[in-house]
Design an enzyme around this catalytic site. Structure first.
Site, PDB file in Angstrom:
ATOM      1  N   SER A   1     -12.753   3.157  11.382  1.00 25.44           N
ATOM      2  CA  SER A   1     -12.775   2.361  10.157  1.00 25.44           C
ATOM      3  C   SER A   1     -11.385   1.790   9.968  1.00 25.44           C
ATOM      4  O   SER A   1     -10.415   2.268  10.572  1.00 25.44           O
ATOM      5  CB  SER A   1     -13.155   3.252   8.967  1.00 25.44           C
ATOM      6  OG  SER A   1     -12.845   2.624   7.748  1.00 25.44           O
TER       7      SER A   1
ATOM      8  N   TYR B   1     -12.536  11.360   4.507  1.00 25.34           N
ATOM      9  CA  TYR B   1     -12.973  10.223   5.327  1.00 25.34           C
ATOM     10  C   TYR B   1     -11.820   9.587   6.097  1.00 25.34           C
ATOM     11  O   TYR B   1     -11.854   9.477   7.327  1.00 25.34           O
ATOM     12  CB  TYR B   1     -13.670   9.182   4.453  1.00 25.34           C
ATOM     13  CG  TYR B   1     -14.242   8.029   5.253  1.00 25.34           C
ATOM     14  CD1 TYR B   1     -15.423   8.179   5.965  1.00 25.34           C
ATOM     15  CD2 TYR B   1     -13.593   6.796   5.298  1.00 25.34           C
ATOM     16  CE1 TYR B   1     -15.950   7.140   6.711  1.00 25.34           C
ATOM     17  CE2 TYR B   1     -14.113   5.749   6.030  1.00 25.34           C
ATOM     18  CZ  TYR B   1     -15.287   5.920   6.731  1.00 25.34           C
ATOM     19  OH  TYR B   1     -15.786   4.870   7.481  1.00 25.34           O
TER      20      TYR B   1
END
Length: 318
Positions: free
Chosen positions: A164, A176
């Site tokens: 990401s 995350y």
């Protein structure tokens, strides 16, 4: 002087474009294993590669996800149930893949399975909140890769790790971004180690996309749950008004930022698997290309200012 530099730039762009147009052959003979195919990127990529004629080995977490994918694809695509947090499940899936690919090995491994966790401040979370995300996004990815690596090396194939833009720029707290930073580091070391074996490693740095992993309802409900479970001294330090404004800002960003065009990411994954000269990194989504990626190259103090300027002031803040 400037004319020569412009000419060199044009030649560089043309050479890069030409190299990226060269594709590998014999796609129908190549097997690609994809994790996280129940929905989102994995589901779309499996259908996309099946349409290109590759032999897709799709790993789903649930039987329902596997059945839904099989109904939408050809006889070539095969599914297996995989929980990337369970070593026994990974071992069983690895044995199944070995039986499918035989002596030719595994051409492609796409590590796509992931969870989002809660978008909030680190202090609001517990250790379990972090490990829940890290076990899927980082530790599970590493174990799947190590288990299948001998098959990929035999085929001199490809490893595609879905990270990401949060692996370059920590835009929020929680597990995350931490997990994605870890995947970036693992991918970099793996790429250098496997270079002499003919194995190529690519990283997909996706921006914000609207998938089942990041629905607004799930994100906001998890935020409410985390705040309600936070220690009293943490709630006192930030204040209820801070939380309400933070939640409203999060709601607006979820509504504005995510893109519905998942092909921006899956096309990059497909290129990484089928191009003779895949890129090391693919930035996917206009927010990644035009905002987050440039922001990651700015001085840290500038990036901090941009990312925090819209945040409210805590009740006990200075």
């Amino acid at each position: 002087m400037w004319l020569y530099l412009a000419a060199l730039l044009v030649l560089y762009v043309l050479r890069r474009w030409y190299r990226e147009q060269q594709m590998v052959g014999n796609l129908p003979d190549k097997h690609v294993f994809i994790t996280g195919c129940d929905s989102g990127f994995g589901h779309l990529l499996a259908k996309q590669l099946d349409g290109r004629g590759l032999r897709v080995l799709a790993a789903c977490l649930t039987e329902q996800g596997a059945e839904r994918l099989q109904q939408a694809t050809s006889w070539r695509l095969q599914t297996v149930i995989l929980d990337v947090t369970c070593s026994d499940s990974i071992a069983a899936a690895t044995a199944w893949v070995k039986g499918q690919v035989g002596d030719q090995g595994l051409w492609g491994l796409v590590n796509n399975a992931g969870v989002f966790g809660c978008v909030c401040h680190n202090e609001w979370l517990s250790k379990a909140d972090f490990t829940r995300v890290l076990d899927v996004n980082l530790v599970g990815l590493i174990e799947v890769t190590l288990s299948l690596l001998p098959l990929v090396r035999r085929a001199r194939g490809r490893i595609v790790n879905v990270t990401s833009i949060g692996g370059r720029l920590s835009v929020n707290g929680g597990g995350y971004c931490i997990s994605k930073y870890g995947v970036e580091a693992f991918s970099d070391s793996l790429r250098r180690e496997l270079h002499n074996f003919g194995v190529k490693v690519s990283i997909i740095e996706a921006g914000a996309f609207r998938t089942a992993m990041s629905t607004s309802q799930d994100i906001l409900s998890s935020l409410e749950q985390v705040w309600s479970s936070a220690p009293a001294e943490v709630k006192e330090a930030y204040g209820e008004q801070y939380f309400n404004r933070y939640s409203e800002t999060t709601r607006k960003l979820i509504r504005i930022l995510p893109s519905d065009n998942l092909r921006l990411a899956t096309d990059a994954m497909e290129h990484a698997l089928t191009a003779q000269h895949p890129r090391t990194r693919y930035s996917c989504g206009w927010d990644a290309k035009l905002f987050y990626l440039p922001l990651s190259y700015l001085p840290t103090s500038w990036a901090d200012l941009v990312l925090t300027c819209s945040q409210p002031k805590p009740a006990q803040g200075i």
